[in-house]
Scaffold this motif. Sequence first.
Motif, PDB file in Angstrom:
ATOM      1  N   ALA A   1       5.496  -8.013  -5.916  1.00 51.69           N
ATOM      2  CA  ALA A   1       6.411  -6.929  -5.544  1.00 51.69           C
ATOM      3  C   ALA A   1       7.309  -6.538  -6.709  1.00 51.69           C
ATOM      4  O   ALA A   1       8.531  -6.503  -6.591  1.00 51.69           O
TER       5      ALA A   1
ATOM      6  N   TYR B   1      -6.065  -1.987  -5.354  1.00 49.54           N
ATOM      7  CA  TYR B   1      -5.181  -2.583  -6.362  1.00 49.54           C
ATOM      8  C   TYR B   1      -5.748  -2.303  -7.746  1.00 49.54           C
ATOM      9  O   TYR B   1      -6.955  -2.399  -7.956  1.00 49.54           O
TER      10      TYR B   1
ATOM     11  N   ARG C   1      -0.375   1.063   3.793  1.00 49.52           N
ATOM     12  CA  ARG C   1       1.057   0.789   3.991  1.00 49.52           C
ATOM     13  C   ARG C   1       1.671   1.815   4.930  1.00 49.52           C
ATOM     14  O   ARG C   1       1.451   3.008   4.765  1.00 49.52           O
TER      15      ARG C   1
ATOM     16  N   ARG D   1      -5.197  -9.289   6.119  1.00 47.68           N
ATOM     17  CA  ARG D   1      -3.838  -9.797   5.950  1.00 47.68           C
ATOM     18  C   ARG D   1      -2.839  -8.733   6.378  1.00 47.68           C
ATOM     19  O   ARG D   1      -3.021  -7.554   6.058  1.00 47.68           O
TER      20      ARG D   1
ATOM     21  N   VAL E   1      10.170  -4.185  -1.615  1.00 46.63           N
ATOM     22  CA  VAL E   1      11.021  -5.358  -1.830  1.00 46.63           C
ATOM     23  C   VAL E   1      11.578  -5.251  -3.241  1.00 46.63           C
ATOM     24  O   VAL E   1      10.825  -5.037  -4.187  1.00 46.63           O
TER      25      VAL E   1
HETATM   26  N1  5PR Z   1       4.424  -7.798  -1.654  1.00 46.08           N
HETATM   27  C1  5PR Z   1       4.775  -6.575  -1.237  1.00 46.08           C
HETATM   28  C2  5PR Z   1       3.801  -5.616  -0.979  1.00 46.08           C
HETATM   29  O1  5PR Z   1       4.158  -4.413  -0.568  1.00 46.08           O
HETATM   30  C3  5PR Z   1       2.445  -5.960  -1.157  1.00 46.08           C
HETATM   31  C4  5PR Z   1       2.134  -7.234  -1.608  1.00 46.08           C
HETATM   32  C5  5PR Z   1       3.148  -8.121  -1.842  1.00 46.08           C
HETATM   33  C6  5PR Z   1       6.202  -6.239  -1.003  1.00 46.08           C
HETATM   34  C7  5PR Z   1       1.405  -4.983  -0.854  1.00 46.08           C
HETATM   35  O2  5PR Z   1       1.798  -3.767  -0.497  1.00 46.08           O
HETATM   36  O3  5PR Z   1       0.541  -8.836  -2.254  1.00 46.08           O
HETATM   37  O4  5PR Z   1      -0.223  -6.959  -1.636  1.00 46.08           O
HETATM   38  C8  5PR Z   1       0.730  -7.686  -1.850  1.00 46.08           C
END
Ligand code: 5PR
Length: 375
Positions: free
Chosen positions: A292, A264, A176, A206, A49
């Motif tokens: 993002a 993360y 992903r 999630r 994004v």
């Molecule tokens: N937003 C995007 C994303 O790729 C992730 C997250 C939030 C576009 C994780 O890959 O919060 O983990 C997120």
Amino acid sequence: MSESNGRHAEVAGGGFAGLTVATALAQRGWSVTLHEKGDELRAFGAGIVLWHNSLEVLKAIGAYEPLLPKSMVPPFYETRMHNVTQSKEDFWGLEWRTMTRQDLHETLVDAARNSGVDIRVASEVVSADPAGSVTLASGEVRKADLVIGADGVASKVRDSNHFELERTKSRDGITRLIVPRRKEDLGPGEWDNVIDFWNLEPRVLRVLYVPCNDDELYLALMAPIEDKEGSAVPINYDVWVESHPYLAPVLEEAAKIHGRYDGYQTTVLKQWTKGRIALIGDAGHAMCPALAQGAGTAMSNAYTVAVAATEAANADLPQALVDWEARERQITDECQERSAWFAETRSMAKGNQFTPQMLETARYDPTTREMISVG
Ligand code: 5PR
Ligand code: FAD
């Protein structure tokens, strides 16, 4: 191609940060050599994004128009908790777009090539000297007026110079994947939205559903690192379909792909520059993905460092880099903190989390240094 300014830059890393800075420098008259250690230029990961901040950078380097037919603007960012819609956000019209990382990367490679960047693959930078040089794995030493470390989270430009840093790992991580959209096989729903499906009970699983274009869907499947089944790759279809049965057709596609689970993490450096070296992107400021903005801030800082280096007299370049960091850093620091806070609290699950404050990074225009207001 623009007229030469007689200066040379060496860039380590052919990711979003490296390609952006190389292009912006070449367009300002620099001769630029970019080193990518991989055998080919390709993007890792799945979808992405981008927001106003990085989209303005793409416009400024001529990479926006080519991306339009390959990307899309979802009507809403919808958040569901246990499949009940909590919010549908449109960011008050603030520009955002979704796309595959492959399409973004190819567009940036084209922009770099068209601007005259000398791109070398299978070329690893093993160290850098703040006086202005890089050393390659081959042993070759290359002098430069400016050295950019855009070599990712395990940056050798950074670590060969012992930049002080703090690294924090979070308890969650994510797999992903890009899968076919199969819109017609999904039940009723607004399947052009980004949909953030949170399940916190009986376990944290999630699914972030991000349509990238007519054919491709980006799925990000988040589970705690300690959940062996949830974090397994290829994904454990039975576990995921049990928590998200309405996504069965696309989860079935996801189970066919191996994918990769990434934890993360956040890396905060004491300084981003040393002499003629500047670090940008994950090398300098890796962050949790909630907002993002990892690539967004990478491209923003890539663009502003190119401008700052060009505006400085060559002898003053080290000081110009220090001034650049002082000017631009706060917005990235705050984004790292906010993204880490979301990872820590999982409060995105509540919906309506993209407040004007949380969107600060997205609202920044690095090409004018203006902040647009929303809300
Ligand atoms: N937003 C995007 C994303 O790729 C992730 C997250 C939030 C576009 C994780 O890959 O919060 O983990 C997120
Ligand atoms: P990288 O993409 O890591 O590129 C570094 C490049 O340098 C690679 O090509 C590598 O092969 C090369 N390299 C490494 N070492 C050397 C060396 N020594 N010599 C030469 N080359 C070298 N960001 C967003 O903006 N939006 C999102 O939606 C988003 N989603 C994300 C989801 C997850 C789960 C994660 C973990 C991150 C996400 N990000 C997102 C963040 C984004 O992916 C990164 O911040 C971004 O890719 C960083 O770009 P980079 O160019 O700094 O590093």
